[in-house]
Design a protein around this motif. Structure first.
Motif, PDB file in Angstrom:
ATOM      1  N   THR A 239       0.824  -1.205   0.000  1.00 38.04           N
ATOM      2  CA  THR A 239       0.000   0.000   0.000  1.00 38.04           C
ATOM      3  C   THR A 239       0.858   1.255   0.000  1.00 38.04           C
ATOM      4  OG1 THR A 239      -0.810  -1.225   1.887  1.00 38.04           O
ATOM      5  CG2 THR A 239      -2.358   0.279   0.840  1.00 38.04           C
ATOM      6  N   ASP A 240       1.918   1.222   0.838  1.00 36.05           N
ATOM      7  CA  ASP A 240       2.838   2.356   0.881  1.00 36.05           C
ATOM      8  C   ASP A 240       3.445   2.581  -0.497  1.00 36.05           C
ATOM      9  OD1 ASP A 240       2.337   2.665   3.497  1.00 36.05           O
ATOM     10  OD2 ASP A 240       4.155   1.626   4.209  1.00 36.05           O
ATOM     11  N   ALA A 241       3.939   1.519  -1.070  1.00 30.58           N
ATOM     12  CA  ALA A 241       4.596   1.614  -2.373  1.00 30.58           C
ATOM     13  C   ALA A 241       3.639   2.207  -3.396  1.00 30.58           C
ATOM     14  CB  ALA A 241       5.066   0.229  -2.816  1.00 30.58           C
ATOM     15  N   GLU A 242       2.401   1.737  -3.369  1.00 35.06           N
ATOM     16  CA  GLU A 242       1.433   2.238  -4.348  1.00 35.06           C
ATOM     17  C   GLU A 242       1.203   3.737  -4.193  1.00 35.06           C
ATOM     18  OE1 GLU A 242      -2.249   0.001  -4.917  1.00 35.06           O
ATOM     19  OE2 GLU A 242      -1.149  -1.736  -4.119  1.00 35.06           O
ATOM     20  N   SER A 243       1.037   4.196  -2.944  1.00 33.98           N
ATOM     21  CA  SER A 243       0.728   5.618  -2.786  1.00 33.98           C
ATOM     22  C   SER A 243       1.959   6.463  -3.099  1.00 33.98           C
ATOM     23  CB  SER A 243       0.175   5.899  -1.390  1.00 33.98           C
ATOM     24  OG  SER A 243       1.123   5.549  -0.422  1.00 33.98           O
ATOM     25  N   GLU A 244       3.132   5.928  -2.785  1.00 33.30           N
ATOM     26  CA  GLU A 244       4.357   6.658  -3.126  1.00 33.30           C
ATOM     27  C   GLU A 244       4.488   6.810  -4.640  1.00 33.30           C
ATOM     28  OE1 GLU A 244       6.632   4.791   0.741  1.00 33.30           O
ATOM     29  OE2 GLU A 244       7.404   4.351  -1.270  1.00 33.30           O
ATOM     30  N   ILE A 245       4.212   5.713  -5.346  1.00 34.44           N
ATOM     31  CA  ILE A 245       4.302   5.763  -6.811  1.00 34.44           C
ATOM     32  C   ILE A 245       3.299   6.766  -7.363  1.00 34.44           C
ATOM     33  CG2 ILE A 245       3.798   4.454  -8.916  1.00 34.44           C
ATOM     34  CD1 ILE A 245       5.014   2.001  -7.473  1.00 34.44           C
ATOM     35  N   ARG A 246       2.115   6.729  -6.781  1.00 31.16           N
ATOM     36  CA  ARG A 246       1.066   7.623  -7.246  1.00 31.16           C
ATOM     37  C   ARG A 246       1.491   9.077  -7.073  1.00 31.16           C
ATOM     38  NH1 ARG A 246      -3.044   4.796  -4.926  1.00 31.16           N
ATOM     39  NH2 ARG A 246      -3.509   3.521  -6.748  1.00 31.16           N
ATOM     40  N   GLN A 247       2.018   9.348  -5.888  1.00 27.69           N
ATOM     41  CA  GLN A 247       2.452  10.716  -5.581  1.00 27.69           C
ATOM     42  C   GLN A 247       3.575  11.156  -6.523  1.00 27.69           C
ATOM     43  OE1 GLN A 247       3.492  11.054  -1.481  1.00 27.69           O
ATOM     44  NE2 GLN A 247       3.817  13.277  -1.613  1.00 27.69           N
ATOM     45  N   LEU A 248       4.509  10.232  -6.721  1.00 29.60           N
ATOM     46  CA  LEU A 248       5.649  10.518  -7.595  1.00 29.60           C
ATOM     47  C   LEU A 248       5.182  10.872  -9.006  1.00 29.60           C
ATOM     48  CD1 LEU A 248       8.807  10.306  -8.124  1.00 29.60           C
ATOM     49  CD2 LEU A 248       8.296   8.003  -8.963  1.00 29.60           C
ATOM     50  N   LEU A 249       4.273  10.070  -9.527  1.00 30.73           N
ATOM     51  CA  LEU A 249       3.829  10.286 -10.907  1.00 30.73           C
ATOM     52  C   LEU A 249       2.995  11.556 -11.025  1.00 30.73           C
ATOM     53  CD1 LEU A 249       3.083   6.666 -12.155  1.00 30.73           C
ATOM     54  CD2 LEU A 249       5.106   8.087 -12.505  1.00 30.73           C
ATOM     55  N   TYR A 250       2.233  11.900  -9.976  1.00 31.55           N
ATOM     56  CA  TYR A 250       1.503  13.164  -9.980  1.00 31.55           C
ATOM     57  C   TYR A 250       2.462  14.323 -10.181  1.00 31.55           C
ATOM     58  CZ  TYR A 250      -3.462  12.570  -9.049  1.00 31.55           C
ATOM     59  OH  TYR A 250      -4.787  12.315  -9.189  1.00 31.55           O
ATOM     60  N   GLU A 251       3.564  14.225  -9.400  1.00 30.74           N
ATOM     61  CA  GLU A 251       4.560  15.301  -9.509  1.00 30.74           C
ATOM     62  C   GLU A 251       5.230  15.287 -10.875  1.00 30.74           C
ATOM     63  OE1 GLU A 251       7.316  14.959  -6.271  1.00 30.74           O
ATOM     64  OE2 GLU A 251       5.661  15.105  -4.803  1.00 30.74           O
ATOM     65  N   ARG A 252       5.709  14.137 -11.273  1.00 26.15           N
ATOM     66  CA  ARG A 252       6.458  14.041 -12.529  1.00 26.15           C
ATOM     67  C   ARG A 252       5.601  14.408 -13.742  1.00 26.15           C
ATOM     68  NH1 ARG A 252      11.256  11.584 -13.164  1.00 26.15           N
ATOM     69  NH2 ARG A 252      10.576  10.942 -15.256  1.00 26.15           N
ATOM     70  N   HIS A 253       4.313  14.111 -13.669  1.00 31.58           N
ATOM     71  CA  HIS A 253       3.442  14.423 -14.813  1.00 31.58           C
ATOM     72  C   HIS A 253       2.770  15.785 -14.682  1.00 31.58           C
ATOM     73  CE1 HIS A 253       2.978   9.920 -16.117  1.00 31.58           C
ATOM     74  NE2 HIS A 253       4.239  10.275 -15.865  1.00 31.58           N
ATOM     75  N   HIS A 254       3.147  16.502 -13.615  1.00 28.52           N
ATOM     76  CA  HIS A 254       2.615  17.854 -13.376  1.00 28.52           C
ATOM     77  C   HIS A 254       1.094  17.867 -13.353  1.00 28.52           C
ATOM     78  CE1 HIS A 254       6.730  19.026 -13.948  1.00 28.52           C
ATOM     79  NE2 HIS A 254       6.718  18.501 -15.175  1.00 28.52           N
ATOM     80  N   ILE A 255       0.543  16.978 -12.621  1.00 29.47           N
ATOM     81  CA  ILE A 255      -0.915  16.972 -12.504  1.00 29.47           C
ATOM     82  C   ILE A 255      -1.290  17.690 -11.219  1.00 29.47           C
ATOM     83  CG2 ILE A 255      -2.990  15.525 -12.362  1.00 29.47           C
ATOM     84  CD1 ILE A 255      -1.199  13.288 -13.607  1.00 29.47           C
ATOM     85  N   PRO A 256      -2.077  18.757 -11.318  1.00 27.17           N
ATOM     86  CA  PRO A 256      -2.487  19.464 -10.098  1.00 27.17           C
ATOM     87  C   PRO A 256      -3.359  18.549  -9.242  1.00 27.17           C
ATOM     88  CG  PRO A 256      -3.310  20.539 -12.097  1.00 27.17           C
ATOM     89  CD  PRO A 256      -2.678  19.281 -12.520  1.00 27.17           C
ATOM     90  N   PRO A 257      -3.255  18.748  -7.919  1.00 26.42           N
ATOM     91  CA  PRO A 257      -4.080  17.911  -7.032  1.00 26.42           C
ATOM     92  C   PRO A 257      -5.562  18.073  -7.367  1.00 26.42           C
ATOM     93  CG  PRO A 257      -2.533  19.281  -5.791  1.00 26.42           C
ATOM     94  CD  PRO A 257      -2.416  19.695  -7.209  1.00 26.42           C
ATOM     95  N   GLY A 258      -6.303  16.986  -7.320  1.00 28.29           N
ATOM     96  CA  GLY A 258      -7.739  17.054  -7.630  1.00 28.29           C
ATOM     97  C   GLY A 258      -8.044  16.691  -9.060  1.00 28.29           C
ATOM     98  N   GLU A 259      -7.056  16.873  -9.934  1.00 27.20           N
ATOM     99  CA  GLU A 259      -7.255  16.493 -11.337  1.00 27.20           C
ATOM    100  C   GLU A 259      -7.138  14.978 -11.473  1.00 27.20           C
ATOM    101  OE1 GLU A 259      -7.565  18.482 -14.464  1.00 27.20           O
ATOM    102  OE2 GLU A 259      -8.549  19.577 -12.818  1.00 27.20           O
ATOM    103  N   PRO A 260      -7.778  14.432 -12.480  1.00 25.30           N
ATOM    104  CA  PRO A 260      -7.644  12.979 -12.664  1.00 25.30           C
ATOM    105  C   PRO A 260      -6.264  12.600 -13.165  1.00 25.30           C
ATOM    106  CG  PRO A 260      -8.976  13.950 -14.392  1.00 25.30           C
ATOM    107  CD  PRO A 260      -8.724  15.043 -13.399  1.00 25.30           C
ATOM    108  N   ALA A 261      -5.804  11.451 -12.726  1.00 25.88           N
ATOM    109  CA  ALA A 261      -4.470  10.997 -13.102  1.00 25.88           C
ATOM    110  C   ALA A 261      -4.467  10.488 -14.537  1.00 25.88           C
ATOM    111  CB  ALA A 261      -4.031   9.882 -12.162  1.00 25.88           C
ATOM    112  N   ASP A 262      -3.282  10.507 -15.168  1.00 24.39           N
ATOM    113  CA  ASP A 262      -3.176   9.954 -16.514  1.00 24.39           C
ATOM    114  C   ASP A 262      -2.515   8.582 -16.475  1.00 24.39           C
ATOM    115  OD1 ASP A 262      -0.679  10.696 -15.781  1.00 24.39           O
ATOM    116  OD2 ASP A 262      -0.224  11.852 -17.610  1.00 24.39           O
ATOM    117  N   PHE A 263      -2.622   7.943 -15.322  1.00 22.61           N
ATOM    118  CA  PHE A 263      -2.017   6.602 -15.181  1.00 22.61           C
ATOM    119  C   PHE A 263      -2.870   5.838 -14.166  1.00 22.61           C
ATOM    120  CE2 PHE A 263      -0.374   9.443 -12.020  1.00 22.61           C
ATOM    121  CZ  PHE A 263      -0.493   8.705 -10.846  1.00 22.61           C
ATOM    122  N   GLU A 264      -2.587   4.568 -14.087  1.00 20.75           N
ATOM    123  CA  GLU A 264      -3.307   3.744 -13.121  1.00 20.75           C
ATOM    124  C   GLU A 264      -2.337   2.832 -12.411  1.00 20.75           C
ATOM    125  OE1 GLU A 264      -7.445   1.776 -13.494  1.00 20.75           O
ATOM    126  OE2 GLU A 264      -6.665   2.167 -15.520  1.00 20.75           O
TER     127      GLU A 264
END
Ligand SMILES: Nc1ncnc2c1ncn2[C@@H]1O[C@H](COP(=O)(O)OP(=O)(O)OP(=O)(O)O)[C@@H](O)[C@H]1O
Ligand SMILES: [Mg+2]
Lengths: 415, 258
Positions: A239-264
């Motif tokens: 679970t930790d790994a998943e949320s870390e990855i999610r957070q990382l990709l949000y940053e790397r893909h420049h997705i503002p918080p609240g916007e839908p992610a472009d990955f799964e």
């Protein structure tokens, strides 16, 4: 009246009309057989799917491109290639719970050595850490280096089946095989893993640097990758790994918080669960269709029991005349119909079990090397049997009630 | 206390809104051990009366005391129990279960009486079948037996539960005169030796003559009740219509008709 005697009377009545009894229970036989087979095969398929994903490893996380709930346009999974090798490289560095990650780029084609050619089951481009992610071992040679990746080197690592098919005598290490007419030097050979649950030969594999596959086999100019496979340091840290990855990709893909992610981000257990729901629903659907035939079978029993009551009106009259109570007659006919449906159920379950064994055998024969597990669902068999009995009670009750309400004189006079 | 006590028993059938009076007020008393013949022209109500006596049918009106108990108000199950323990019924057309051995046919009433083990059941059925002279035909199905033999199986079935009354509705109606005599011989022995009460419907005077008492029924009335068979024959042959008294004066009607 003695219950055993009632049972004997019912059994005898059925034996006197074997042909009709056989035809009567046919509907129930088919219904129960269908239910048992469908549920068994469904569970087999489910087990298969689960097993396949379990084989990926319990601590493996899959990151797909695209999003299922992205913006106004509904995009399918992986529809927009948004993941890059950089994402993959950043994961073990920036996510403390991630052990290793590797980009994946798929390809297909034939491998040729000398005048032998062979289609590998899996041809895949991976990163340097792929073996760590999958927890696979090398038997001989080495794996791809950063330099191989950067240079899109024409090197490959092969599984044992490829060795067997293409190299009878020569040592494959250092030899050159042609993949889609491009020469690749073999630098490593994987440890044997055998077949997976689906019967797919996991040793029938050719791996190359993902850059090589992307550039030379696919001819793509983009630097996206299909999927990233990452592994957590332990299954507790998934679970930790998943949320870390999610957070990382949000940053790397420049997705503002609240916007839908472009990955799964999915872990294998989740995927297996979703697929389990799908196969479960399919099973239920098939079983309910099969259940309808059971109801039809029940109506058949009711029909024959009604005919039987009419035909045997005099017999009923005789029994009443010598002292049978209405309830004795009711039991007699009820037990007869339950006996009918239960015998039908028993035969149906037997057929259903052999049917599911047969169907898995056929599937395994048709899909070369497939190893669908033979699941005989005893649970389904037991429920089906109970259901058959219930069908007998339900559809036998009305005819039996009619029989029990006959007036002795009317019954005796019946022509 | 009399075994059977009928008081003003009436039976009305409704046929398409038309009332058919099968019994118009029958009162009769039968003691234990009697041998009664019930005679009368066709349609006079003999079978209706027998079915009532046999607890197979319920009268529209009147009282029926069997062994002191009122039958007309009994539940279906209670009457079934009476048929099972107290009454043995023999029909004109035998009414045996087809494709079932003589032995199993005779066992039938015992299936519906509790506390009879299967061994007792078999033994008792064998005993009564021997008694009616069918010890060597026990495994035969009705289809494999002559009419007389079938009727003897039916009598054995009626006797297997040791009832106090044996009722026979034209038991010889489907038999030739020689086999009829065999059957009547059995009934006579049963009455004489075992003291079982017998009520018998017949058209045949040679058979009716065997009974100790004769009831003559006409048009739903008992027009003769006598131990003198010649009087019964007289009543059978008299062409004057049965008296039709006021409906509730049935007992009086019987006396006037004498
Ligand atoms: N179920 C019935 N419905 C209507 N009428 C009936 C029914 N049973 C008997 N009856 C009528 O009742 C009357 C008496 O019939 P029952 O059968 O008692 O005569 P029976 O004396 O036995 O005649 P038989 O000597 O011909 O057997 C007849 O008029 C008959 O038509
Ligand atoms: Mg009659």
């Amino acid at each position: 009246m003695h219950e055993l005697v009632t049972l004997r009377i019912a059994a005898r009545a059925l034996r006197k009309n074997k042909m009709r009894a056989a035809l009567t229970i046919l509907g129930v036989v088919i219904g129960i057989a269908a239910v048992t087979t469908m549920v068994s095969v469904g569970q087999s398929a489910n087990g298969l799917v689960q097993g396949q994903f379990q084989a990926l490893g319990t601590n493996v996380i899959v990151i797909f491109s695209g999003s299922r709930h992205g913006g106004a346009v509904h995009q399918g999974r992986g529809s927009s290639p948004t993941l890059t090798a950089g994402d993959s490289d950043a994961m073990p560095v920036d996510c403390p719970s991630v052990l290793a990650a590797s980009p994946i780029v798929g390809a297909g084609g034939q491998v040729i050595y000398g005048n032998t050619n062979w289609p590998p089951r899996e041809m895949v481009g991976v990163g340097t850490d792929y073996l760590t992610v999958r927890n696979w071992q090398l038997r001989h040679g080495g794996f791809f280096t950063e330099r191989d990746i950067t240079a899109a080197a024409k090197v490959c690592v092969i599984g044992h089946t490829i060795v067997e098919k293409l190299f009878q005598t020569t040592n494959p290490l250092g030899e050159t095989i042609r993949i889609n007419n491009i020469p690749f030097r073999i630098i490593g050979i994987l440890e044997t893993k055998g077949a997976n649950l689906v019967g797919e030969d996991q040793d029938n594999i050719v791996m190359a640097p993902y850059t090589t596959v992307r550039k030379r086999l696919r001819g793509s100019m983009f630097n996206s990758v299909d999927v990233i496979l990452a592994s957590a340091r332990s299954s507790h840290r998934m679970t930790d790994a998943e949320s870390e990855i999610r957070q990382l990709l949000y940053e790397r893909h420049h997705i503002p918080p609240g916007e839908p992610a472009d990955f799964e981000v999915k872990n294998t257990t989740e995927i297996a669960k979703v697929l389990g729901i799908v196969t479960g629903t399919m099973t239920l659907l098939l079983a309910s269709i099969a259940g309808i035939s059971l109801v039809v079978g029940g109506v058949g029993i009711m029909n024959i029991m009604l005919v039987s009551v009419t035909e045997r009106t005099r017999e009923i009259g005789i029994r009443l005349a010598v002292g049978a109570r209405g309830s004795d007659i009711l039991w007699q006919f009820l037990i007869e119909s339950v006996l009918l449906s239960s015998v039908g159920g028993l035969i149906g379950v037997a057929l259903g079990i052999s049917g599911s064994v047969g169907i898995t055998a056929i599937i395994n024969a048709l899909m070369k090397g497939a190893q669908w597990p033979v699941v005989v669902s005893f649970w389904a068999a037991a429920v089906a049997m109970l259901f058959a009995g219930a069908v007998g009670v339900f559809f036998g009750f009305y005819p039996a009630l009619r029989a029990s309400r006959l007036d002795p004189i009317d019954a005796l006079r019946y022509e | 206390m009399a075994l059977i006590e009928l008081t003003d028993v009436r039976k009305v059938y409704m046929l398409d809104e038309v009332e058919v009076h099968a019994l118009r007020g029958v009162s009769v008393t039968i003691e234990r051990g009697e041998y009664v013949a019930l005679m009368g022209p066709s349609g006079s109500g003999k079978s209706t009366l027998m079915n009532t006596l046999g607890c197979l049918d319920r009268p529209t009106d009147g009282s029926y005391l069997l062994d002191g108990e009122e039958v007309t108000s009994m539940s279906r199950d209670a009457r079934a129990r009476l048929r099972n323990r107290q009454i043995g019924f023999v029909f004109q057309n035998f009414n045996l279960l087809a494709r079932t051995s003589a032995l199993e046919n005779v066992e039938l009433p015992l299936l519906y009486s509790p506390r009879v083990s299967s061994r007792q059941r078999r033994q008792r059925a064998i005993d009564v079948l021997r008694k009616v002279g069918l010890g060597d035909r026990m495994d035969h199905h009705p289809g494999q037996l002559s009419g007389g033999q079938q009727q003897r199986v039916a009598i054995a079935r009626a006797l297997v539960n040791s009832p106090s009354i044996l009722m026979a509705d034209e038991p010889t109606g489907n038999l030739d005169s020689r086999t009829s005599k065999e059957v009547i011989q059995i009934l006579r022995e049963l009455n004489g030796q075992s003291g079982i009460t017998i009520i018998l419907v017949t058209h045949d005077q040679d058979i009716g003559r065997n009974a100790k008492r004769t009831l003559v029924l006409k048009d739903g009335w008992i027009v003769e009740d006598t131990t003198d068979f010649s009087r019964a024959v007289g009543a059978l042959h008299s062409h004057e219509d049965a008296p039709v008294p006021a409906p509730h004066d049935a007992v009086g009607a019987v006396y006037r008709s004498r």
